[in-house]
Write a protein that holds these residues in place. Structure first.
Motif, PDB file in Angstrom:
ATOM      1  N   ASP A  90     -12.865   2.732  -6.885  1.00  0.00           N
ATOM      2  CA  ASP A  90     -14.008   2.892  -5.985  1.00  0.00           C
ATOM      3  C   ASP A  90     -14.835   4.135  -6.284  1.00  0.00           C
ATOM      4  O   ASP A  90     -15.869   4.354  -5.649  1.00  0.00           O
ATOM      5  N   CYS A  94      -9.054   5.796  -9.300  1.00  0.00           N
ATOM      6  CA  CYS A  94      -9.529   4.932  -8.227  1.00  0.00           C
ATOM      7  C   CYS A  94     -10.747   4.120  -8.659  1.00  0.00           C
ATOM      8  O   CYS A  94     -11.756   4.674  -9.106  1.00  0.00           O
ATOM      9  N   THR A 120       0.847  -1.198   0.000  1.00  0.00           N
ATOM     10  CA  THR A 120       0.000   0.000   0.000  1.00  0.00           C
ATOM     11  C   THR A 120       0.879   1.243   0.000  1.00  0.00           C
ATOM     12  O   THR A 120       2.078   1.186   0.315  1.00  0.00           O
ATOM     13  N   GLU A 160      -7.076   1.011  -5.700  1.00  0.00           N
ATOM     14  CA  GLU A 160      -8.254   0.863  -4.867  1.00  0.00           C
ATOM     15  C   GLU A 160      -7.954   1.425  -3.483  1.00  0.00           C
ATOM     16  O   GLU A 160      -6.832   1.330  -2.994  1.00  0.00           O
ATOM     17  N   ARG A 161      -8.957   1.997  -2.863  1.00  0.00           N
ATOM     18  CA  ARG A 161      -8.794   2.626  -1.554  1.00  0.00           C
ATOM     19  C   ARG A 161      -8.881   1.575  -0.456  1.00  0.00           C
ATOM     20  O   ARG A 161      -9.810   0.780  -0.426  1.00  0.00           O
ATOM     21  N   VAL A 162      -7.893   1.591   0.456  1.00  0.00           N
ATOM     22  CA  VAL A 162      -7.889   0.627   1.559  1.00  0.00           C
ATOM     23  C   VAL A 162      -8.013   1.315   2.910  1.00  0.00           C
ATOM     24  O   VAL A 162      -8.135   0.643   3.935  1.00  0.00           O
ATOM     25  N   GLY A 163      -7.985   2.644   2.916  1.00  0.00           N
ATOM     26  CA  GLY A 163      -8.110   3.397   4.154  1.00  0.00           C
ATOM     27  C   GLY A 163      -7.963   4.875   3.870  1.00  0.00           C
ATOM     28  O   GLY A 163      -7.702   5.282   2.728  1.00  0.00           O
ATOM     29  N   THR A 220      -4.965   6.125   1.918  1.00  0.00           N
ATOM     30  CA  THR A 220      -4.123   4.966   1.636  1.00  0.00           C
ATOM     31  C   THR A 220      -4.734   4.133   0.509  1.00  0.00           C
ATOM     32  O   THR A 220      -5.943   3.869   0.504  1.00  0.00           O
ATOM     33  N   TYR A 221      -3.876   3.710  -0.419  1.00  0.00           N
ATOM     34  CA  TYR A 221      -4.359   3.013  -1.607  1.00  0.00           C
ATOM     35  C   TYR A 221      -3.477   1.810  -1.912  1.00  0.00           C
ATOM     36  O   TYR A 221      -2.337   1.698  -1.431  1.00  0.00           O
ATOM     37  N   ARG A 222      -4.007   0.914  -2.750  1.00  0.00           N
ATOM     38  CA  ARG A 222      -3.263  -0.256  -3.214  1.00  0.00           C
ATOM     39  C   ARG A 222      -3.333  -0.288  -4.742  1.00  0.00           C
ATOM     40  O   ARG A 222      -4.380  -0.015  -5.337  1.00  0.00           O
ATOM     41  N   ARG A 239      -3.815  -1.925  -8.155  1.00  0.00           N
ATOM     42  CA  ARG A 239      -4.580  -3.103  -8.550  1.00  0.00           C
ATOM     43  C   ARG A 239      -3.733  -4.052  -9.394  1.00  0.00           C
ATOM     44  O   ARG A 239      -2.757  -3.654 -10.038  1.00  0.00           O
TER      45      ARG A 239
END
Length: 316
Positions: free
Chosen positions: A290, A288, A257, A303-306, A309-311, A313
């Motif tokens: 999302d 993103c 991330t 993609e949003r993980v928090g 914070t992103y990851r 794909r």
């Protein structure tokens, strides 16, 4: 020695600069003589014809209002040696400021560039007389939409599908809906003073990128993106620079991330031409998976993980 029209068609942009310089001088003379308020695109075109004649181009080789359905109003404003030679599209605005929203002239110029990209000519020019202040406003507006605007000599405008899809609705309407061959690149070769804040901007439109191996060059319309795999963005665009930054950050860490501010800091340290706000908007909205909605490019790169914070794909 006088140059022929065929030679001009194959010349470098620098050899066309004297033609645009003579056009700017002619328009300036009209303003000094008190005729500035009478000038239109017709005066711009006639000045270009005279300048071409002074460069050794016989008038018989120059034509105006040549039918070409893809272009604005279905005609090429000025053509040298037919549509396979040199095609010039003209715009003239004598207003020192443009009362319309910046998105409208932005869409108009983008439309001119994209239409010329579909014409199989050896050289393609967009020549626009516009207020330098308005052009500066356009550059600021374009930056907010991750476009590098051709407001200075040497600036390259890269028009790709993603860039079009996050434009304001007013700009999209001004561009129009038609099949485009993308990406299209236009380089500002000349910025010439005319009168007061008015300046002549000459942009050369390059041949669209070669089709990928085994495939066709990208054709598309401005509008909602299909939910399939997005094409790669040309180098130097906001999306491409952000993806490069993300990969650097992930390669240097033990995590999968990353934070938005890490990307902003990475690009800033490398002298990115994109403002921090542009990077944040591009990453957290257009890239993103999302985020959905009108005006969102939907590249689905991360993609949003928090919070913040992103990851990246898979496959990116």
């Amino acid at each position: 020695m006088a140059r022929t029209a065929t030679q001009l068609a194959r010349d470098t942009p620098e050899l066309w600069s004297p033609v645009w310089a003579e056009v700017a001088v002619a328009l300036s003379a009209h303003w000094r003589a008190g005729r500035g308020h009478l000038l239109t695109e017709d005066a711009l075109r006639l000045s270009a014809v005279v300048a071409l004649g002074d460069a050794g181009v016989d008038p018989s080789r120059v034509t105006a209002d040549v039918p070409e359905p893809v272009l604005r109003q279905g005609v090429a404003d000025l053509v040298v040696d037919g549509l396979s030679g040199v095609v010039v599209q003209l715009r003239y605005s004598a207003a020192r400021t443009d009362s319309r929203p910046a998105a409208v002239p932005m869409g108009e110029l983008l439309g001119d560039v994209m239409r010329l990209g579909c014409v199989p000519a050896r050289r393609r020019w967009v020549v626009q007389v516009i207020s330098a202040r308005t052009m500066s406003h356009l550059a600021s507006a374009a930056d907010r939409h991750s476009l590098v605007w051709p407001s200075e000599v040497g600036r390259r405008l890269v028009v790709e599908r993603g860039a079009l899809e996050w434009l304001p609705a007013a700009a999209q309407r001004a561009v129009g809906r038609a099949p485009w061959q993308l990406p299209v690149v236009a380089t500002c070769t000349d910025v010439l003073a005319v009168h007061g804040e008015l300046a002549l901007f000459a942009l050369e439109v390059e041949t669209p990128g070669a089709p990928p191996p085994g495939g066709e060059a990208e054709l598309g319309e401005v509008g909602p993106r299909r939910r399939d795999e997005p094409p790669e963005s040309p180098r130097g665009t906001a999306r491409a620079d952000i993806l490069d930054a993300v990969r650097r950050i992930l390669a240097a860490s033990d995590q999968d991330t990353f934070g938005v501010e890490e990307v902003v800091a990475d690009l800033s340290a490398r002298g990115s031409r994109f403002a921090a706000a542009t990077v944040r908007t591009m990453l957290t909205s257009h890239m993103c998976a999302d985020v959905r909605g009108r005006g969102i490019a939907a590249f689905d790169d991360v993609e949003r993980v928090g919070p913040g914070t992103y990851r990246l794909r898979a496959g990116r």
